[in-house]
Motif scaffolding. Sequence first.
Motif, PDB file in Angstrom:
ATOM      1  N   LEU A 263     -56.341   9.264  29.671  1.00 56.52           N
ATOM      2  CA  LEU A 263     -56.087  10.676  29.965  1.00 56.52           C
ATOM      3  C   LEU A 263     -55.998  11.546  28.712  1.00 56.52           C
ATOM      4  CD1 LEU A 263     -53.409  10.733  32.810  1.00 56.52           C
ATOM      5  CD2 LEU A 263     -55.741  11.590  32.909  1.00 56.52           C
ATOM      6  N   SER A 264     -56.275  10.959  27.545  1.00 58.84           N
ATOM      7  CA  SER A 264     -55.983  11.699  26.322  1.00 58.84           C
ATOM      8  C   SER A 264     -57.071  12.690  25.922  1.00 58.84           C
ATOM      9  CB  SER A 264     -55.726  10.726  25.164  1.00 58.84           C
ATOM     10  OG  SER A 264     -56.874   9.950  24.909  1.00 58.84           O
ATOM     11  N   GLY A 265     -57.892  13.129  26.863  1.00 58.67           N
ATOM     12  CA  GLY A 265     -58.801  14.237  26.605  1.00 58.67           C
ATOM     13  C   GLY A 265     -58.030  15.546  26.693  1.00 58.67           C
ATOM     14  N   SER A 266     -58.733  16.638  26.794  1.00 57.40           N
ATOM     15  CA  SER A 266     -58.054  17.941  26.767  1.00 57.40           C
ATOM     16  C   SER A 266     -57.072  18.087  27.918  1.00 57.40           C
ATOM     17  CB  SER A 266     -59.085  19.069  26.809  1.00 57.40           C
ATOM     18  OG  SER A 266     -59.893  18.964  27.979  1.00 57.40           O
ATOM     19  N   PHE A 267     -57.451  17.628  29.123  1.00 54.20           N
ATOM     20  CA  PHE A 267     -56.533  17.766  30.249  1.00 54.20           C
ATOM     21  C   PHE A 267     -55.350  16.820  30.089  1.00 54.20           C
ATOM     22  CE2 PHE A 267     -54.858  16.962  34.482  1.00 54.20           C
ATOM     23  CZ  PHE A 267     -54.721  18.249  34.962  1.00 54.20           C
ATOM     24  N   GLY A 268     -55.649  15.579  29.674  1.00 52.06           N
ATOM     25  CA  GLY A 268     -54.581  14.614  29.490  1.00 52.06           C
ATOM     26  C   GLY A 268     -53.600  15.045  28.424  1.00 52.06           C
ATOM     27  N   ASN A 269     -54.103  15.645  27.351  1.00 47.11           N
ATOM     28  CA  ASN A 269     -53.212  16.107  26.297  1.00 47.11           C
ATOM     29  C   ASN A 269     -52.232  17.147  26.814  1.00 47.11           C
ATOM     30  OD1 ASN A 269     -54.364  14.402  24.506  1.00 47.11           O
ATOM     31  ND2 ASN A 269     -55.204  15.963  23.156  1.00 47.11           N
ATOM     32  N   GLN A 270     -52.675  17.957  27.745  1.00 51.74           N
ATOM     33  CA  GLN A 270     -51.761  18.938  28.333  1.00 51.74           C
ATOM     34  C   GLN A 270     -50.628  18.233  29.075  1.00 51.74           C
ATOM     35  OE1 GLN A 270     -53.794  21.889  30.746  1.00 51.74           O
ATOM     36  NE2 GLN A 270     -55.595  21.790  29.423  1.00 51.74           N
ATOM     37  N   ILE A 271     -50.974  17.129  29.753  1.00 54.62           N
ATOM     38  CA  ILE A 271     -49.959  16.389  30.497  1.00 54.62           C
ATOM     39  C   ILE A 271     -48.959  15.745  29.550  1.00 54.62           C
ATOM     40  CG2 ILE A 271     -49.574  14.397  32.013  1.00 54.62           C
ATOM     41  CD1 ILE A 271     -52.253  15.009  33.311  1.00 54.62           C
ATOM     42  N   TRP A 272     -49.454  15.029  28.527  1.00 53.87           N
ATOM     43  CA  TRP A 272     -48.548  14.310  27.636  1.00 53.87           C
ATOM     44  C   TRP A 272     -47.779  15.245  26.721  1.00 53.87           C
ATOM     45  CZ3 TRP A 272     -48.042  10.514  30.357  1.00 53.87           C
ATOM     46  CH2 TRP A 272     -49.074   9.710  30.809  1.00 53.87           C
ATOM     47  N   ALA A 273     -48.310  16.425  26.448  1.00 56.00           N
ATOM     48  CA  ALA A 273     -47.649  17.344  25.523  1.00 56.00           C
ATOM     49  C   ALA A 273     -46.494  18.089  26.165  1.00 56.00           C
ATOM     50  CB  ALA A 273     -48.660  18.351  24.981  1.00 56.00           C
ATOM     51  N   THR A 274     -46.518  18.235  27.467  1.00 58.14           N
ATOM     52  CA  THR A 274     -45.482  19.010  28.155  1.00 58.14           C
ATOM     53  C   THR A 274     -44.506  18.054  28.822  1.00 58.14           C
ATOM     54  OG1 THR A 274     -47.112  20.746  28.589  1.00 58.14           O
ATOM     55  CG2 THR A 274     -45.047  20.851  29.819  1.00 58.14           C
ATOM     56  N   GLU A 275     -43.244  18.120  28.412  1.00 56.02           N
ATOM     57  CA  GLU A 275     -42.229  17.197  28.917  1.00 56.02           C
ATOM     58  C   GLU A 275     -41.158  17.974  29.680  1.00 56.02           C
ATOM     59  OE1 GLU A 275     -43.030  13.877  25.432  1.00 56.02           O
ATOM     60  OE2 GLU A 275     -41.257  15.158  25.274  1.00 56.02           O
ATOM     61  N   HIS A 276     -40.766  17.406  30.800  1.00 55.00           N
ATOM     62  CA  HIS A 276     -39.882  18.115  31.732  1.00 55.00           C
ATOM     63  C   HIS A 276     -38.525  17.434  31.856  1.00 55.00           C
ATOM     64  CE1 HIS A 276     -43.888  19.606  32.895  1.00 55.00           C
ATOM     65  NE2 HIS A 276     -43.238  20.707  33.219  1.00 55.00           N
ATOM     66  N   TYR A 277     -37.543  18.243  32.256  1.00 57.39           N
ATOM     67  CA  TYR A 277     -36.166  17.771  32.337  1.00 57.39           C
ATOM     68  C   TYR A 277     -35.432  18.429  33.500  1.00 57.39           C
ATOM     69  CZ  TYR A 277     -37.277  16.211  27.635  1.00 57.39           C
ATOM     70  OH  TYR A 277     -37.884  15.607  26.569  1.00 57.39           O
ATOM     71  N   ARG A 278     -34.436  17.702  33.986  1.00 60.96           N
ATOM     72  CA  ARG A 278     -33.506  18.227  34.985  1.00 60.96           C
ATOM     73  C   ARG A 278     -32.144  18.391  34.317  1.00 60.96           C
ATOM     74  NH1 ARG A 278     -33.829  13.690  39.446  1.00 60.96           N
ATOM     75  NH2 ARG A 278     -32.381  15.043  40.579  1.00 60.96           N
ATOM     76  N   LEU A 279     -31.515  19.523  34.489  1.00 59.24           N
ATOM     77  CA  LEU A 279     -30.203  19.785  33.899  1.00 59.24           C
ATOM     78  C   LEU A 279     -29.127  19.122  34.752  1.00 59.24           C
ATOM     79  CD1 LEU A 279     -28.636  21.257  31.646  1.00 59.24           C
ATOM     80  CD2 LEU A 279     -28.509  23.244  33.176  1.00 59.24           C
ATOM     81  N   ALA A 280     -28.397  18.172  34.157  1.00 58.92           N
ATOM     82  CA  ALA A 280     -27.368  17.440  34.884  1.00 58.92           C
ATOM     83  C   ALA A 280     -25.958  17.908  34.541  1.00 58.92           C
ATOM     84  CB  ALA A 280     -27.491  15.941  34.593  1.00 58.92           C
ATOM     85  N   ARG A 281     -25.796  18.536  33.395  1.00 62.30           N
ATOM     86  CA  ARG A 281     -24.510  19.111  33.003  1.00 62.30           C
ATOM     87  C   ARG A 281     -24.777  20.315  32.133  1.00 62.30           C
ATOM     88  NH1 ARG A 281     -20.294  16.000  29.147  1.00 62.30           N
ATOM     89  NH2 ARG A 281     -19.962  14.692  31.002  1.00 62.30           N
ATOM     90  N   GLY A 282     -23.978  21.348  32.321  1.00 66.93           N
ATOM     91  CA  GLY A 282     -24.111  22.543  31.502  1.00 66.93           C
ATOM     92  C   GLY A 282     -24.750  23.681  32.258  1.00 66.93           C
ATOM     93  N   VAL A 283     -24.997  24.761  31.551  1.00 68.12           N
ATOM     94  CA  VAL A 283     -25.509  25.994  32.145  1.00 68.12           C
ATOM     95  C   VAL A 283     -26.898  26.287  31.602  1.00 68.12           C
ATOM     96  CG1 VAL A 283     -25.114  28.470  32.447  1.00 68.12           C
ATOM     97  CG2 VAL A 283     -23.166  26.894  32.372  1.00 68.12           C
ATOM     98  N   SER A 284     -27.829  26.567  32.493  1.00 66.68           N
ATOM     99  CA  SER A 284     -29.184  26.890  32.075  1.00 66.68           C
ATOM    100  C   SER A 284     -29.206  28.220  31.330  1.00 66.68           C
ATOM    101  CB  SER A 284     -30.102  26.980  33.299  1.00 66.68           C
ATOM    102  OG  SER A 284     -31.387  27.459  32.919  1.00 66.68           O
ATOM    103  N   SER A 285     -30.052  28.289  30.320  1.00 71.55           N
ATOM    104  CA  SER A 285     -30.204  29.532  29.566  1.00 71.55           C
ATOM    105  C   SER A 285     -31.353  30.376  30.097  1.00 71.55           C
ATOM    106  CB  SER A 285     -30.453  29.214  28.088  1.00 71.55           C
ATOM    107  OG  SER A 285     -31.650  28.459  27.936  1.00 71.55           O
ATOM    108  N   ALA A 286     -32.022  29.893  31.143  1.00 73.85           N
ATOM    109  CA  ALA A 286     -33.178  30.600  31.695  1.00 73.85           C
ATOM    110  C   ALA A 286     -32.753  31.536  32.822  1.00 73.85           C
ATOM    111  CB  ALA A 286     -34.210  29.608  32.208  1.00 73.85           C
ATOM    112  N   ALA A 287     -33.564  32.533  33.063  1.00 63.76           N
ATOM    113  CA  ALA A 287     -33.328  33.419  34.198  1.00 63.76           C
ATOM    114  C   ALA A 287     -33.552  32.655  35.496  1.00 63.76           C
ATOM    115  CB  ALA A 287     -34.269  34.620  34.118  1.00 63.76           C
TER     116      ALA A 287
END
Length: 302
Positions: A263-287
């Motif tokens: 998957l490490s072509g242009s589309f795959g790089n988009q997948i591996w470069a973007t990493e996601h998280y779920r907030l389990a403690r604390g307050v989000s700084s996003a709107a």
Amino acid sequence: MTDRRLLLVHAHPDDETIGNGATMAKYVAEGAAVTLVTCTLGELGEVLVPDLEHLAAHRDDGLGQHRIGELDKAMEILGVTDHRFLGGAGRYRDSGMIYADDGSATVPPDVSDDSFWRADLLEASTHLVEVIREVRPQVLVTYDDFGGYGHPDHVQAHRVAHYASSLAAVSSFRSELGEAWDIPKIYWSAMSASRMRAGLRALRDAGDTTTFEGMDPDALPPMAVEDADLSAEIDGAAYVDKKLDAMRAHATQIAADSPFFALSGSFGNQIWATEHYRLARGVSSAADGELESDLFGGVAGH
């Protein structure tokens, strides 16, 4: 201390790079302090290099020691200079796993007494309390309660990380381990279900039916989290090459022809470069309705 301090708790060498490699490289490059705690040596992992098959647990049982070197190399690539094993290298043994009828991982019937799965929770957590009080992170990253896909060591790492974070904040608990520290934000690693679906469909539309063979975009595995439940999205595009090189450093675990690299072509790089998280403690700084773009949002300089 630097103004931004990140602690990651992972089960085996290579878990950190696959899930958080771009995030780690990004924050190191930006001057943050990044500490990795790995809970086992990954002694029961597969050996994908034919010349090293003798390292397998049922033969020479040398894979764990070999993977220390792989982790060292991967962290050098990502720029992480502070990486440790929980309680010291080899304190807790890889528990192994089997697949349940539903396709998720679960505890094998012959798990050993020295495995991480059988570790005393208070003892293991106390090892991590000492690290927390030393590095005083504003952000901790670990797995969700299911360990992403059910692996017992991932589940145990989740338990240890959360119990230790609570104990570390209690000033009367083991005061000889350092001054109490309450971690402001805890995140669980996640994969975006929408991105995974799009990637699989793009592969199938291009005629590729072998990469991630058998994975159905309409029935994704449990580590794929629906976007409504995601809290943060880290753009590591500038560091995706480092992430992929660090993955290659874990050569016994990630084959050169693995789907990761397919998957490490242009589309795959988009997948591996973007990493996601779920907030389990604390307050989000996003709107409301938006994702955070910085795990330290709202706490830097704390």
